[in-house]
Design a protein around this motif. Sequence first.
Motif, PDB file in Angstrom:
ATOM      1  N   ASN A   1       0.820  -1.203   0.000  1.00 47.51           N
ATOM      2  CA  ASN A   1       0.000   0.000   0.000  1.00 47.51           C
ATOM      3  C   ASN A   1       0.860   1.260   0.000  1.00 47.51           C
ATOM      4  O   ASN A   1       0.335   2.366  -0.044  1.00 47.51           O
ATOM      5  N   ALA A   2       2.166   1.100   0.083  1.00 52.77           N
ATOM      6  CA  ALA A   2       3.063   2.253   0.137  1.00 52.77           C
ATOM      7  C   ALA A   2       3.008   3.040  -1.165  1.00 52.77           C
ATOM      8  O   ALA A   2       2.804   2.484  -2.244  1.00 52.77           O
ATOM      9  N   THR A   3       3.180   4.338  -1.040  1.00 49.18           N
ATOM     10  CA  THR A   3       3.245   5.221  -2.205  1.00 49.18           C
ATOM     11  C   THR A   3       4.575   5.963  -2.169  1.00 49.18           C
ATOM     12  O   THR A   3       5.186   6.111  -1.106  1.00 49.18           O
ATOM     13  N   ILE A   4       5.015   6.425  -3.316  1.00 51.83           N
ATOM     14  CA  ILE A   4       6.261   7.184  -3.365  1.00 51.83           C
ATOM     15  C   ILE A   4       6.018   8.546  -2.739  1.00 51.83           C
ATOM     16  O   ILE A   4       5.126   9.285  -3.145  1.00 51.83           O
ATOM     17  N   SER A   5       6.827   8.869  -1.729  1.00 54.16           N
ATOM     18  CA  SER A   5       6.683  10.158  -1.062  1.00 54.16           C
ATOM     19  C   SER A   5       7.719  11.164  -1.531  1.00 54.16           C
ATOM     20  O   SER A   5       7.499  12.368  -1.434  1.00 54.16           O
ATOM     21  N   SER A   6       8.855  10.689  -2.026  1.00 50.08           N
ATOM     22  CA  SER A   6       9.861  11.610  -2.567  1.00 50.08           C
ATOM     23  C   SER A   6      10.803  10.865  -3.493  1.00 50.08           C
ATOM     24  O   SER A   6      10.934   9.645  -3.417  1.00 50.08           O
ATOM     25  N   ILE A   7      11.435  11.642  -4.376  1.00 45.86           N
ATOM     26  CA  ILE A   7      12.429  11.100  -5.300  1.00 45.86           C
ATOM     27  C   ILE A   7      13.660  11.986  -5.213  1.00 45.86           C
ATOM     28  O   ILE A   7      13.558  13.212  -5.280  1.00 45.86           O
ATOM     29  N   ALA A   8      14.815  11.362  -5.051  1.00 39.20           N
ATOM     30  CA  ALA A   8      16.076  12.092  -5.006  1.00 39.20           C
ATOM     31  C   ALA A   8      16.908  11.712  -6.219  1.00 39.20           C
ATOM     32  O   ALA A   8      17.087  10.532  -6.509  1.00 39.20           O
ATOM     33  N   VAL A   9      17.371  12.719  -6.947  1.00 39.37           N
ATOM     34  CA  VAL A   9      18.205  12.500  -8.116  1.00 39.37           C
ATOM     35  C   VAL A   9      19.608  12.974  -7.789  1.00 39.37           C
ATOM     36  O   VAL A   9      19.804  14.061  -7.246  1.00 39.37           O
ATOM     37  N   SER A  10      20.593  12.159  -8.114  1.00 41.01           N
ATOM     38  CA  SER A  10      21.977  12.505  -7.817  1.00 41.01           C
ATOM     39  C   SER A  10      22.839  12.295  -9.060  1.00 41.01           C
ATOM     40  O   SER A  10      22.719  11.254  -9.709  1.00 41.01           O
ATOM     41  N   PRO A  11      23.657  13.270  -9.432  1.00 45.17           N
ATOM     42  CA  PRO A  11      23.753  14.603  -8.859  1.00 45.17           C
ATOM     43  C   PRO A  11      22.538  15.452  -9.273  1.00 45.17           C
ATOM     44  O   PRO A  11      21.918  15.188 -10.306  1.00 45.17           O
ATOM     45  N   ALA A  12      22.222  16.473  -8.462  1.00 42.28           N
ATOM     46  CA  ALA A  12      21.092  17.349  -8.763  1.00 42.28           C
ATOM     47  C   ALA A  12      21.365  18.159 -10.026  1.00 42.28           C
ATOM     48  O   ALA A  12      20.469  18.413 -10.813  1.00 42.28           O
ATOM     49  N   THR A  13      22.598  18.579 -10.234  1.00 40.43           N
ATOM     50  CA  THR A  13      23.009  19.265 -11.459  1.00 40.43           C
ATOM     51  C   THR A  13      24.399  18.764 -11.827  1.00 40.43           C
ATOM     52  O   THR A  13      25.143  18.284 -10.971  1.00 40.43           O
ATOM     53  N   ALA A  14      24.725  18.883 -13.078  1.00 46.66           N
ATOM     54  CA  ALA A  14      26.056  18.462 -13.533  1.00 46.66           C
ATOM     55  C   ALA A  14      26.440  19.276 -14.756  1.00 46.66           C
ATOM     56  O   ALA A  14      25.595  19.581 -15.594  1.00 46.66           O
ATOM     57  N   THR A  15      27.699  19.640 -14.841  1.00 44.31           N
ATOM     58  CA  THR A  15      28.225  20.287 -16.029  1.00 44.31           C
ATOM     59  C   THR A  15      28.916  19.203 -16.839  1.00 44.31           C
ATOM     60  O   THR A  15      29.827  18.542 -16.342  1.00 44.31           O
ATOM     61  N   VAL A  16      28.472  19.021 -18.065  1.00 44.26           N
ATOM     62  CA  VAL A  16      28.960  17.934 -18.899  1.00 44.26           C
ATOM     63  C   VAL A  16      29.679  18.515 -20.102  1.00 44.26           C
ATOM     64  O   VAL A  16      29.122  19.324 -20.836  1.00 44.26           O
ATOM     65  N   ALA A  17      30.922  18.129 -20.300  1.00 39.31           N
ATOM     66  CA  ALA A  17      31.702  18.612 -21.438  1.00 39.31           C
ATOM     67  C   ALA A  17      31.133  18.042 -22.735  1.00 39.31           C
ATOM     68  O   ALA A  17      30.492  16.987 -22.740  1.00 39.31           O
ATOM     69  N   VAL A  18      31.361  18.739 -23.838  1.00 43.78           N
ATOM     70  CA  VAL A  18      30.880  18.291 -25.144  1.00 43.78           C
ATOM     71  C   VAL A  18      31.372  16.871 -25.408  1.00 43.78           C
ATOM     72  O   VAL A  18      32.550  16.568 -25.263  1.00 43.78           O
ATOM     73  N   GLY A  19      30.436  15.995 -25.767  1.00 47.70           N
ATOM     74  CA  GLY A  19      30.769  14.611 -26.085  1.00 47.70           C
ATOM     75  C   GLY A  19      30.905  13.709 -24.878  1.00 47.70           C
ATOM     76  O   GLY A  19      30.982  12.498 -25.006  1.00 47.70           O
ATOM     77  N   ALA A  20      30.925  14.292 -23.665  1.00 46.03           N
ATOM     78  CA  ALA A  20      31.056  13.490 -22.451  1.00 46.03           C
ATOM     79  C   ALA A  20      29.674  13.037 -21.980  1.00 46.03           C
ATOM     80  O   ALA A  20      28.655  13.515 -22.459  1.00 46.03           O
ATOM     81  N   THR A  21      29.658  12.112 -21.047  1.00 45.44           N
ATOM     82  CA  THR A  21      28.396  11.627 -20.499  1.00 45.44           C
ATOM     83  C   THR A  21      28.373  11.823 -18.993  1.00 45.44           C
ATOM     84  O   THR A  21      29.414  11.969 -18.358  1.00 45.44           O
ATOM     85  N   GLN A  22      27.163  11.810 -18.434  1.00 46.81           N
ATOM     86  CA  GLN A  22      26.964  11.924 -16.989  1.00 46.81           C
ATOM     87  C   GLN A  22      25.887  10.935 -16.574  1.00 46.81           C
ATOM     88  O   GLN A  22      24.815  10.919 -17.165  1.00 46.81           O
TER      89      GLN A  22
END
Length: 176
Positions: free
Chosen positions: A90-111
């Motif tokens: 019966n549980a429901t999702i109460s929150s979602i955490a995304v990590s990292p919250a922000t990221a700077t990604v160089a051209v052609g790179a992945t995160q």
Amino acid sequence: TVLPATVVSLALTPTTTTFQVGATRQLAVVATYSNNTVVDVTASSTYVSASPAFVSVSNKGVITGVAPGTSVLTASFSGKTATAQATTTNATISSIAVSPATATVAVGATQQFIDVATSSDASTAMITSNTVWPSDNKAIATTVMNNGVTTDVTQNASSNQPIATESPGHAPPPAS
């Protein structure tokens, strides 16, 4: 004499799943034959739930959460069987955490982004593969659905610096 290929094994996926009462999930069944071919036999398989009071299963392999509990599911095809386990809550999702919250990604790179859900019963689960990861501007950053990896495809023209990409549900970093 050439003998026809026979089924040597059956696989049922997902092998374990947890979902809410009232929700549904589609099972998938693949058969491996003696000539090493692998065939989706979901539509041709038969299904049984050991505890249909908790999890019911249709003749098409769709499971439904009936009440909180756990059931073993069995799929059968051509004399072979495979099992999986389904738990309903019966549980429901109460929150979602995304990590990292922000990221700077160089051209052609992945995160890689990781998505963790916290439920109303305080349990947590990594849901990265069950999350749709959109990109607001595909000319700048593309995302690959279901794995949380983003790729920067161009540089920010105004600053000639790699563009800052953001996780879904989070605001971008302030402009400098």
